[in-house]
Design an enzyme around this catalytic site. Structure first.
Site, PDB file in Angstrom:
ATOM      1  CD  GLU A   1      -1.017  94.079  78.186  1.00  0.00           C
ATOM      2  OE1 GLU A   1       0.013  94.741  77.966  1.00  0.00           O
ATOM      3  OE2 GLU A   1      -1.164  93.402  79.223  1.00  0.00           O
TER       4      GLU A   1
ATOM      5  CB  THR B   1       9.301  86.524  86.495  1.00  0.00           C
ATOM      6  OG1 THR B   1       8.553  86.869  85.353  1.00  0.00           O
ATOM      7  CG2 THR B   1       8.533  86.867  87.763  1.00  0.00           C
TER       8      THR B   1
HETATM    9  C1  DMJ Z   1       6.418  92.006  85.404  1.00  0.00           C
HETATM   10  O1  DMJ Z   1       5.930  92.395  86.624  1.00  0.00           O
HETATM   11  C2  DMJ Z   1       6.932  90.609  85.445  1.00  0.00           C
HETATM   12  O2  DMJ Z   1       7.802  90.431  84.391  1.00  0.00           O
HETATM   13  C3  DMJ Z   1       5.848  89.582  85.366  1.00  0.00           C
HETATM   14  O3  DMJ Z   1       6.332  88.268  85.272  1.00  0.00           O
HETATM   15  C4  DMJ Z   1       4.890  89.816  84.240  1.00  0.00           C
HETATM   16  N1  DMJ Z   1       5.110  91.042  83.608  1.00  0.00           N
HETATM   17  C5  DMJ Z   1       5.344  92.205  84.385  1.00  0.00           C
HETATM   18  C6  DMJ Z   1       5.693  93.368  83.503  1.00  0.00           C
HETATM   19  O4  DMJ Z   1       5.165  93.294  82.249  1.00  0.00           O
END
Ligand code: DMJ
Length: 795
Positions: free
Chosen positions: A318, A456
């Site tokens: 992480e 995202t």
């Molecule tokens: C996801 O839920 C999305 O990519 C978000 O933008 C940040 N990261 C998490 C997973 O790691």
């Protein structure tokens, strides 16, 4: 579905359904995403589409129709998470259900997925009902943001504020209700207008006071999708304002945050100094984004760091420290780590354990998608089998180590390999989707007709004039009795006596308040912008001093734009018929990769600096004991022998001294005009300098406000490109490696205007030599050369 539905998740080990923590409302680790609304199902609807399971998609869409009519649920949830997972999932599913061109449309589909999305949108958008101007991080789906305990409403982050524009933009355009896009877009632009002089936004904001609560920025957690959505919004909606935000912010990152190993490091927003020497798992998405932006070179180099992490841990920690300075190791013994020499009193394994523990700052890996995501994008752009091999290695880990009776379970502690009994919804919606797509060359998403922008959360979005628009805008009236007084009073009354239509009322109020606001572009008053305003005959207030921010509509901005860009001229360049391109970083161009590798060969395996990072970050790249004997992904026999080349070489690592230098003022650096020399007529050696000026070289008219990185050319050492440094013919002792965010290739030359030296140079220690090199403190720089002005000194 067998075990988890209708709950939010399923425990991958016990197969029990998992939902919110009703006992502990402050358990945001669970409650931010788990709203008691079948999270995983909504988040993975379009995964059925991607894997080509039409029946699965239709069946589950029907299940949703039978189960949900709205989100009138008394849950405090995080706006960002719910937006990207639920709203994003619904929008993508709606597009597939309604658009016949994609092959997944549903007969007699009545748009109910979009109606549900609209319902969710109305609830989420209430988070913007905050006097401070930034949205609250959380809201209650049934009662609005004021119902959330105040202590959970302060800490907001830049990504949380700015990452609603894609989903909200699409929702507005599909429903013909502009409120979502207007509110989220305005908030994004407002925040962007408070960027520092270097062009950065810090990562944390206090949502009650709209004050930044830190001074650090980077590309990972808390700010990742700020960059992502600037670029993706500009692509999805063909929006120039956001395209420019992307370009400006990326230029700042390249200039100040990218370190000499091409890591985008965390830096101080005001002075660009390195703030924290770690990267996080979330930042692994950035190479993929850079592919989308057309910058393959930087994408690949940043990706390599994450690739090395995967080689070391079989996962991405992480948070991982690459500094070297905080190690227990260096506290114990002041010497560099050697892979075969243990620390005094320790075995070699114990020494490695110590180093490994010191570099893993946050130890979990919840099967995040970001590394797979970038692997996928890099493969699509290069078709290099290397990325398939990485994908294969990832897949192997999922099949053998991450599999659990009811799904997949990540790692709780990378240092010892313990498992985490949770499968977040992004595993199905993102991680496995990207992994699948990596290997599915024929997938519809890879055809021109199937083109989409991934949100995202990896939900495919597209928008064009052929899509059906559902007019969902409802005319909701605010009851007269409640439509007066200050905001506080309104809320008090509302929550004292909740009405069934309360969300609608709040929504209508928000819409009334925000109906009239400018969708502006922010500019800074400078001599250039003042000239542009005068030239375009645009009226502006008298008290608009230099350095002050002002706002113009996109329309006015279009008029001003041509005069905001000044193109330098130089007689010598003109006489050669060469043209200059102000976009020296190539941010407006997508550079194609020449697939010049032989069939079934990996070009990446031939890259002689593939192991540069292993050397550079050796102490931080120590594997945990349980993973120590695993061989590196790229040298697995069946891959290496087939795709490698027996000519493969690895350059020795750089031993030359590298250092940064600044000329001028830091905050003017990104505004300094630099040009790339474009292709022109044949080069005329007669009129030329000692070395020909070639297309791809750079030209700097004003040698000021430059942030540079140099290496010292000390004979006998290894240079940054892996070559041995020899005594140079021209007696140069320095080489420029980076100029305002541009990483120079070995052959690149930067040409500087001699005229500047003679008329505007205020630095006594910057000169040029008789044979045409720029000298700094008396040292000649081998790739910084003078373009003579006509009649000037001989070069
Ligand atoms: C996801 O839920 C999305 O990519 C978000 O933008 C940040 N990261 C998490 C997973 O790691």
């Amino acid at each position: 579905m067998d075990h988890g539905f209708p709950f939010d998740e399923v425990n991958p080990f016990t197969c029990e359904p998992v939902g919110r923590d009703f006992e502990d409302s402050s358990n945001t680790w669970k409650n931010d995403a788990m709203g008691n609304f079948s999270l995983t199902l909504f988040d993975s609807l379009d995964t059925f589409v991607v894997i080509g399971d039409k029946q699965g998609f239709w069946r589950n869409v029907q299940l949703i129709k039978d189960t949900y009519t709205d989100f009138d649920i008394d849950s405090n949830i995080q706006v960002f998470e719910t937006n990207i997972r639920i709203l994003g999932g619904l929008l993508s599913a709606h597009l597939y259900a309604s658009d016949e061109r994609r092959g997944f449309s549903i007969d007699n589909y009545d748009g109910f997925l979009l109606k549900l999305a609209y319902d969710m949108g109305k609830r989420l958008v209430l988070a913007f009902e905050n006097k401070s101007g930034v949205p609250f991080p959380r809201t209650n789906l049934k009662y609005g943001p004021q119902k959330v305990p105040k202590n959970l409403q302060r800490e907001q982050c830049t990504a949380g504020i700015t990452s609603l524009i894609l989903e909200f933009g699409l929702l507005s355009r599909l429903t013909n209700d502009p409120i979502f896009e207007l509110v989220s877009r305005r908030t994004y632009l407002n925040l962007w207008s408070s960027k520092t002089g270097l062009g950065f936004l810090p990562m944390s904001v206090d949502a009650r006071s709209n004050v930044f609560t830190d001074q650090v920025t980077g590309v990972g957690a808390s700010i990742d999708s700020f960059y992502e959505y600037a670029l993706k919004y500009s692509i999805l909606f063909d929006d120039e304002v956001f395209s420019e935000i992307w370009q400006q912010s990326y230029q700042s990152l390249l200039t100040y945050s990218q370190n000499s190993n091409r890591i985008f490091a965390n830096i101080h927003v005001s002075n660009g100094a390195t703030a924290r020497e770690w990267i996080d798992a979330l930042g692994a998405f950035f190479p993929g984004l850079l592919v989308l932006a057309g910058d393959l070179d930087n994408a690949f180099h940043f990706y390599l760091v994450y690739f090395k992490l995967w080689n070391s841990y079989g996962a991405i920690p992480e948070r991982w420290d690459f500094s070297g300075s905080r190690w227990e190791f260096s506290r114990r013994e002041q010497k560099t780590f050697h892979p075969h020499v243990p620390l005094m009193g320790l075995t070699l394994d114990e020494t490695k354990d110590l180093l490994m523990k010191d570099s893993v700052l946050l130890e979990w890996f919840p099967l995040r998608p970001e590394f797979v995501e970038s692997t996928y994008f890099l493969y699509r752009a290069t078709k290099d089998p290397f990325f398939l091999r990485v994908g294969e290695a990832i897949l192997e880990r999922y099949e053998t180590d991450f599999r659990a009776p009811c799904g997949f379970a990540g790692i709780e502690d990378i240092r010892i390999g313990t498992r985490q009994s949770r499968m977040e919804s992004f595993v199905l919606s993102e991680t496995l989707k990207y992994l699948y797509l990596l290997f599915d060359d024929e997938n519809d998403l890879h055809n021109t007709n199937g083109a989409a922008v991934f949100s995202t959360e990896a939900h495919p979005f597209w928008f064009d004039e052929k899509l059906k628009i559902y007019d969902l805008k409802q005319d909701i009236q605010i009851p007269k009795t409640q439509d007066k007084g200050v905001l506080e009073e309104f809320w008090n009354r509302l929550f004292a006596n909740p009405e069934p239509q309360e969300v609608d009322i709040q929504f209508a109020k928000l819409r009334n308040e925000t109906a009239m606001f400018p969708d502006y572009v922010s500019l800074i008053m400078t001599p250039e912008s003042e000239n542009a305003l005068i030239k375009a005959n645009v009226k502006y207030p008298d008290d608009l001093e230099y350095g002050k921010r002002f706002y113009v509509s996109p329309k006015v901005y279009e008029i001003l734009k041509p005069s905001l860009i000044t193109v330098a001229t130089n007689e010598v360049l003109d006489s050669m018929g060469l043209t200059l391109d102000p976009d020296y970083l190539g941010l407006n161009t997508c550079r194609r990769v020449l697939l010049s590798r032989p069939f079934l060969k990996s070009k990446i395996l031939e890259y002689p600096l593939l192991y540069k990072l292993d050397y550079k970050y050796q102490p931080s790249l120590q594997s945990p004991g349980y993973y120590r004997n695993t061989s590196d992904v790229e040298i697995a026999d069946n891959f290496y022998s087939l795709f490698g080349d027996n000519q493969m070489v690895s350059y020795p690592s750089q031993t030359s001294e590298q250092f940064d230098a600044l000329i001028g003022t830091l905050d003017k650096v990104t505004k300094t005009q630099i040009y790339r020399i474009k292709a022109g007529p044949e080069y005329d050696l007669e009129k030329s300098a000692v070395v020909p000026i070639l297309p791809q070289d750079l030209y700097v008219p004003q040698f000021d406000n430059l942030r540079m990185s140099f290496e010292r050319l000390e004979p006998g050492r290894i240079n940054a490109f892996g070559g041995a440094i020899q005594t140079d013919d021209y007696n140069c002792t320095l080489r420029l490696l980076k100029l305002n965010g541009y990483n120079l290739d070995e052959e690149d030359i930067v040409w500087v205007d001699q005229n500047w030296f003679q008329t505007a140079n205020r630095y006594a220690n910057i000169r040029f030599s008789s044979n045409g090199f720029v000298t700094i403190n008396g040292e000649s720089v081998m790739n910084l050369r003078i373009i003579p002005n006509l009649g000037g000194a001989q070069v």
